[in-house]
Scaffold this active site. Structure first.
Site, short mmCIF file in Angstrom:
data_model
loop_
_atom_site.label_atom_id
_atom_site.label_comp_id
_atom_site.label_asym_id
_atom_site.label_seq_id
_atom_site.Cartn_x
_atom_site.Cartn_y
_atom_site.Cartn_z
N ARG A 85 82.52 49.79 105.87
CA ARG A 85 83.15 50.87 106.60
C ARG A 85 82.67 50.85 108.05
O ARG A 85 81.50 50.73 108.33
CB ARG A 85 82.77 52.21 105.98
CG ARG A 85 83.19 53.37 106.79
CD ARG A 85 83.20 54.60 105.93
NE ARG A 85 82.78 55.74 106.70
CZ ARG A 85 82.88 56.98 106.25
NH1 ARG A 85 83.33 57.21 105.05
NH2 ARG A 85 82.50 57.96 106.99
N ARG A 94 88.85 53.30 110.06
CA ARG A 94 87.83 52.96 109.07
C ARG A 94 88.43 52.05 108.00
O ARG A 94 89.62 52.14 107.68
CB ARG A 94 87.18 54.20 108.46
CG ARG A 94 87.97 55.02 107.47
CD ARG A 94 89.03 55.91 108.04
NE ARG A 94 88.69 56.76 109.15
CZ ARG A 94 88.36 58.03 109.04
NH1 ARG A 94 88.27 58.58 107.86
NH2 ARG A 94 88.13 58.75 110.10
N ASP A 97 87.50 55.09 103.50
CA ASP A 97 86.88 56.41 103.50
C ASP A 97 87.15 57.03 102.14
O ASP A 97 88.30 57.05 101.69
CB ASP A 97 87.56 57.24 104.61
CG ASP A 97 86.78 58.49 104.93
OD1 ASP A 97 85.59 58.55 104.56
OD2 ASP A 97 87.36 59.41 105.53
N ASP A 99 86.52 60.54 99.97
CA ASP A 99 86.04 61.93 100.00
C ASP A 99 86.12 62.56 98.62
O ASP A 99 87.12 62.37 97.91
CB ASP A 99 86.90 62.79 100.95
CG ASP A 99 86.63 62.44 102.41
OD1 ASP A 99 85.49 62.09 102.74
OD2 ASP A 99 87.58 62.52 103.21
#
Ligand code: SF4
Length: 297
Positions: A85, A94, A97, A99
Site C-alpha cells: 500500500r 493506494r 485499502d 476498512d
C-alpha cells in the site's frame, strides 16, 4: 464456521486494481478463524476529496470471524502492507485499502479504531457495494444513506481471468485430484473464468507421474523427460491469455506449471526453491498479473 458477521470495504486505484482487490480477498480468506461469506459486485468509482487521481475499483465483503476487532485490524493492516500500500496523501492513491465497516453490533471509539466506520454513511462507494451483500434487516437503513444521484459509482462488467482448473474442482492433478478453493464460487457474478490446465492441455493424462523442474528441463519421478509437454501447455496458456486479452490469472501454488515464486527443486524430496512454473513464466512474460492460490484449508 460461524463467527461474528463483519463487513469490510476494499478499494484500489493503482496498477492492476482487480489484482489488488482479489489478492486482498484471497488473503483475507486465509486469516485464521475467518471465512469469506459474500462478495459484492465490483464498482468503478470516482475519487473523493483529492480528485487528481485515477478511478477507484471498490467492493465490499462479508466475513465471519472469531477474531477480536483489534486482531482483525492487525491482520488487515498486514495484508495492506504485503500488497505494498502506498498512501502519501489523505484520500490519495493506494494499491489496496481495507476498512472495517461493521463488526457485528459492536461499537468502538478508539483513536485508531472506530466501529462502525466513522465515515461510511457519507460514502456511496462503500454503501452501494454493501447493499449487494448486507443482511436483510439492514438494507432499508443503508438505502437511506445513499445519495439520490448515485453519480460516479458504476458496476463493472465481468472480468475475464484465467484460472488453474484444479482450483475449480476439476480432477486434473497428477493424482487425478483437485485443489478446490471455495472463493471462486463466491465470484461467479464478478468473473468470467477461462479454465486451463497446462499439463493436461500439453497432452499429459490424469493421473500421471509427478514432475518437477530440474534446470531447464521438466522430469517426472520415473525419470522421463516431459519438457515438451510442459512447454506446449505453457504456450497454450499464453495463447489463451492473448486471445482473451487476459491481464490476471489465478494459478495453483508450487506446481511445475502453475507455481509462482516457489517450486519444488527437482529432487522429489519436497524441497522448495525460488522459481516459477513453466506456464506462469510465459504468462509473466506477457505482463499477466498472477495471484497464487491454494486449496481450502
Ligand atoms: Fe493442472 Fe496447473 Fe492444477 Fe497442475 S496445478 S493440475 S497443471 S491446473
Amino acid at each position: 464456521m460461524k463467527g461474528t458477521k463483519v463487513y469490510l470495504s476494499l478499494g484500489s486505484n493503482i496498477g492492476n486494481k482487480f489484482y489488488y482487490l482479489l489478492s486482498g480477498i484471497f488473503k483475507i480468506s486465509k486469516i485464521k478463524e475467518t471465512r469469506v461469506a459474500k462478495i459484492s459486485n465490483f464498482y468503478s468509482t470516482n475519487p473523493v476529496g483529492y480528485l487528481d487521481q485515477d478511478l477507484f475499483l471498490n467492493c465490499a465483503i462479508e466475513i465471519e470471524t472469531n477474531l477480536s476487532p483489534r486482531e482483525l485490524l492487525t491482520k488487515i493492516q498486514g495484508i495492506e502492507l504485503e500488497l505494498e500500500r502506498v498512501r502519501t496523501i489523505k484520500w490519495g492513491p493506494r494499491t489496496l485499502d481495507i476498512d472495517i465497516i461493521m463488526f457485528g453490533e459492536l461499537e468502538i471509539d478508539e483513536k485508531d479504531l472506530v466501529i462502525p466506520h466513522k465515515e461510511y454513511k457519507e460514502r456511496d462507494f462503500v454503501l452501494i457495494p454493501l447493499l449487494d451483500i448486507i443482511e436483510d434487516k439492514k438494507i432499508e437503513e443503508i438505502k437511506t444513506y445513499i445519495k439520490k444521484e448515485k453519480t460516479g459509482v458504476v458496476i463493472e462488467k465481468k472480468k475475464k481471468v484465467l484460472v488453474s482448473r484444479c482450483l475449480l474442482g476439476d480432477r486434473v492433478s497428477y493424482k487425478k485430484n483437485h485443489c478446490n478453493n471455495y472463493i471462486f464460487k463466491l465470484l461467479e457474478k464478478q468473473l468470467e473464468i477461462i479454465k486451463m490446465c497446462p499439463e493436461v492441455d500439453g497432452g499429459l493424462p490424469s493421473p500421471r507421474p509427478s514432475a518437477e523442474i530440474l534446470g531447464d528441463k521438466v522430469v517426472n519421478i520415473i525419470g522421463e523427460d516431459r519438457t515438451k509437454e510442459f512447454k506446449l501447455g505453457g504456450e497454450i496458456a499464453a495463447k489463451l491469455s492473448q486471445k482473451n486479452n487476459i491481464d490476471l490469472a489465478f494459478m495453483k501454488g508450487h506446481s511445475p506449471s502453475c507455481g509462482l515464486g516457489k517450486v519444488y527443486d527437482g529432487t522429489f524430496t519436497k524441497n522448495i526453491i525460488d522459481g516459477n512454473g513453466i506456464a506462469v513464466s510465459r504468462l509473466l512474460e506477457l505482463g499477466v498479473s498472477i495471484i497464487e492460490v491454494n486449496e481450502d484449508e
